[in-house]
Each structure stands twice: as C-alpha cells, then as structure tokens.
Motif scaffolding. Sequence first.
Motif, PDB file in Angstrom:
ATOM      1  N   LYS B  49       0.861  -1.222   0.136  1.00 33.81           N
ATOM      2  CA  LYS B  49      -0.055  -0.139  -0.081  1.00 33.81           C
ATOM      3  C   LYS B  49       0.774   1.166  -0.041  1.00 33.81           C
ATOM      4  O   LYS B  49       0.450   2.292  -0.191  1.00 33.81           O
ATOM      5  N   TYR B  50       1.967   1.266   0.326  1.00 35.63           N
ATOM      6  CA  TYR B  50       3.079   2.278   0.452  1.00 35.63           C
ATOM      7  C   TYR B  50       4.380   1.692   0.339  1.00 35.63           C
ATOM      8  O   TYR B  50       4.710   0.567   0.675  1.00 35.63           O
ATOM      9  N   PRO B  51       5.222   2.425  -0.413  1.00 39.20           N
ATOM     10  CA  PRO B  51       6.812   2.063  -0.453  1.00 39.20           C
ATOM     11  C   PRO B  51       7.351   2.363   0.758  1.00 39.20           C
ATOM     12  O   PRO B  51       6.826   3.169   1.731  1.00 39.20           O
ATOM     13  N   ARG B  52       8.311   1.105   1.489  1.00 42.47           N
ATOM     14  CA  ARG B  52       8.869   1.484   2.808  1.00 42.47           C
ATOM     15  C   ARG B  52       9.645   2.575   2.468  1.00 42.47           C
ATOM     16  O   ARG B  52       9.939   3.327   3.698  1.00 42.47           O
ATOM     17  N   LYS B  53      10.486   2.770   1.724  1.00 41.46           N
ATOM     18  CA  LYS B  53      11.334   3.931   1.554  1.00 41.46           C
ATOM     19  C   LYS B  53      10.566   4.902   0.576  1.00 41.46           C
ATOM     20  O   LYS B  53      10.366   4.806  -0.399  1.00 41.46           O
ATOM     21  N   SER B  54      10.801   6.292   0.767  1.00 41.48           N
ATOM     22  CA  SER B  54      10.137   7.326   0.190  1.00 41.48           C
ATOM     23  C   SER B  54      10.990   7.341  -1.371  1.00 41.48           C
ATOM     24  O   SER B  54      10.227   7.433  -2.443  1.00 41.48           O
ATOM     25  N   PHE B  55      12.205   7.311  -1.383  1.00 41.61           N
ATOM     26  CA  PHE B  55      12.755   7.149  -2.761  1.00 41.61           C
ATOM     27  C   PHE B  55      14.033   6.202  -2.728  1.00 41.61           C
ATOM     28  O   PHE B  55      14.791   6.506  -1.551  1.00 41.61           O
ATOM     29  N   LYS B  58      20.774   6.264  -3.886  1.00 43.92           N
ATOM     30  CA  LYS B  58      21.561   6.390  -5.106  1.00 43.92           C
ATOM     31  C   LYS B  58      22.906   5.185  -4.681  1.00 43.92           C
ATOM     32  O   LYS B  58      23.075   4.866  -3.865  1.00 43.92           O
TER      33      LYS B  58
END
Lengths: 123, 146
Positions: B49-55, B58
């Motif tokens: 339902k949501y990614p655990r890390k926002s982005f 690198k």
Amino acid sequence: MARVKAYEIRGKTKAELEKQLVDLKTELSQLRVAQVTGGAASKLAKIKEVRKSIARVLTVITQNQRQSVKEAYRGKKYKPLDLRPKKTRAIRRRLTRHEASKITLKEQKKRQHFPMRKYAIKV
Amino acid sequence: MPKDNKEKAKAQKAAAAVKTGVKKRKSHKIRTKVHFHRPHTLRLPRRPKYPRKSFPKKPALDQFKVIRFPLTTESAMKKIEDHNTLVFLCDVRASKPQIRDAVKKMYNIVADKVNTLVRPDGQKKAYVRLTKDYDALDVASKIGII
C-alpha cells in the motif's frame, strides 16, 4: 570554481544539480591527483572547499526530493516509513491523544453533572 | 388447468429423483503414487500500500568513488613506461569489472586487463594494463601524474 552556496543552487533543476555534482567530483579527482604528485598549496587547500560544496549540492538534491515526495503523500493514509514522524519507538507505540482521551458515556455524564466545584472562603 | 400441470410436473420430477437417487456419490480421485504433496495454492504477488522507503538510495560506488587516485611511486612509473599499465588506488569494495568501467568513464581508456591486490594498509591497488591503442605515458601526462 567558486565555493558553492546553498541559497544559490536551490533554484536549480534536478538535472542541473546532477551536472554540477559531476563537475565538482571531477574537480575533486583532479585535486586528489595533485595531492599525490605534490601540487601547489592553493590546490591542496581547495580540496576541503570542493568536498563541502559536494556535500551542499547533495543536501539540496535530497531536500528537494524529500519535499516533492512529501507533497505527493500529503493527506494520504499510508506514508512511506521515513516520512512518518520519527520521535522514539516508544512514543510511536503510545495511544494517540484522541484515543487516550476517550471516555464512556457514563463517565461523560458524571463529569457533566458533577464537576469539581470551586469554593471561596469568606474570611 | 395450469395448477394441475404444475403439480403433475412436480410429481414427475419427484419420481425421476427417486429413480436416479438424490445425492450423487462422489467419485474419489485415483492416486497412483504413495506420497502426498501439498497441493499448489494461490500465491499472490506483493501489492504494497506504500513504499517502505520514500525514494531509493543512489548506488554507493560510482566511478568517482571507485578510483581514488593514481599512484606515482617509482615502481608505478616503471609500470607506465615498460608495461603500458597505470596503477591506481581504488576503493576496497570495488571489483575488477567496476574498476575497468570507472577507468573508462573517467579517462576514456580501454583496459586490456586489471589486476588487483589489497595492500597491507587496507587499500586496494589496481594495475590497469591498457590496450595497444592507448599509450600509458600519454594518458599519464594527461591525467597529471608525470
């Protein structure tokens, strides 16, 4: 290249920032070569400046990224974990203020009808 | 009379049911093997339902991180002149293919082979032999180590 200032680069786009980052990193690699071959003192002194500039650019990049992701998730029920308030583990597991303040109807009525009275003493 | 017909049909149905039997017997599967394996059940893919890390982060080791700087010791100079190789100090976590790519990106040279070793002080030394098209002496003067 002059020292990078954060407020100057905040307006730049992501591509421009990435490009600036690559430029700074190439400059740093050249300065490191100069360090090894015994370069001029001015070059050696510049190393610190370039390193900190790279840090500033990376900071601005991450800040912009986080900002845009936060905007995307504003008001949504499920947010990524690093956008939720961090506080401490124990605080996150506590009852919310709303949950803790809940009382039964019986108790509500009691409080309404029999509040704590204040008296004044006449001397 | 339609009511009669209905009742007639009902009675006929009942008669047929009695003949064939109301409950059908289940036919059991024939098992030809002795072992019982758990039957395959539905396995759904993940739909978070949501990614655990926002982005995503690198990649940690980019070309600038892989190659630290070239060596300018006497033995390194000898390698440049005699064996057409450049000697670099690299990140310990860098692999030979990574070193090959990094050198290509940074200095536009093609490595014939890369030999690495870890120095006693914990740093990785890479001997990068260049192909015949490139002259190590020219490249070294371009980089600035001559």
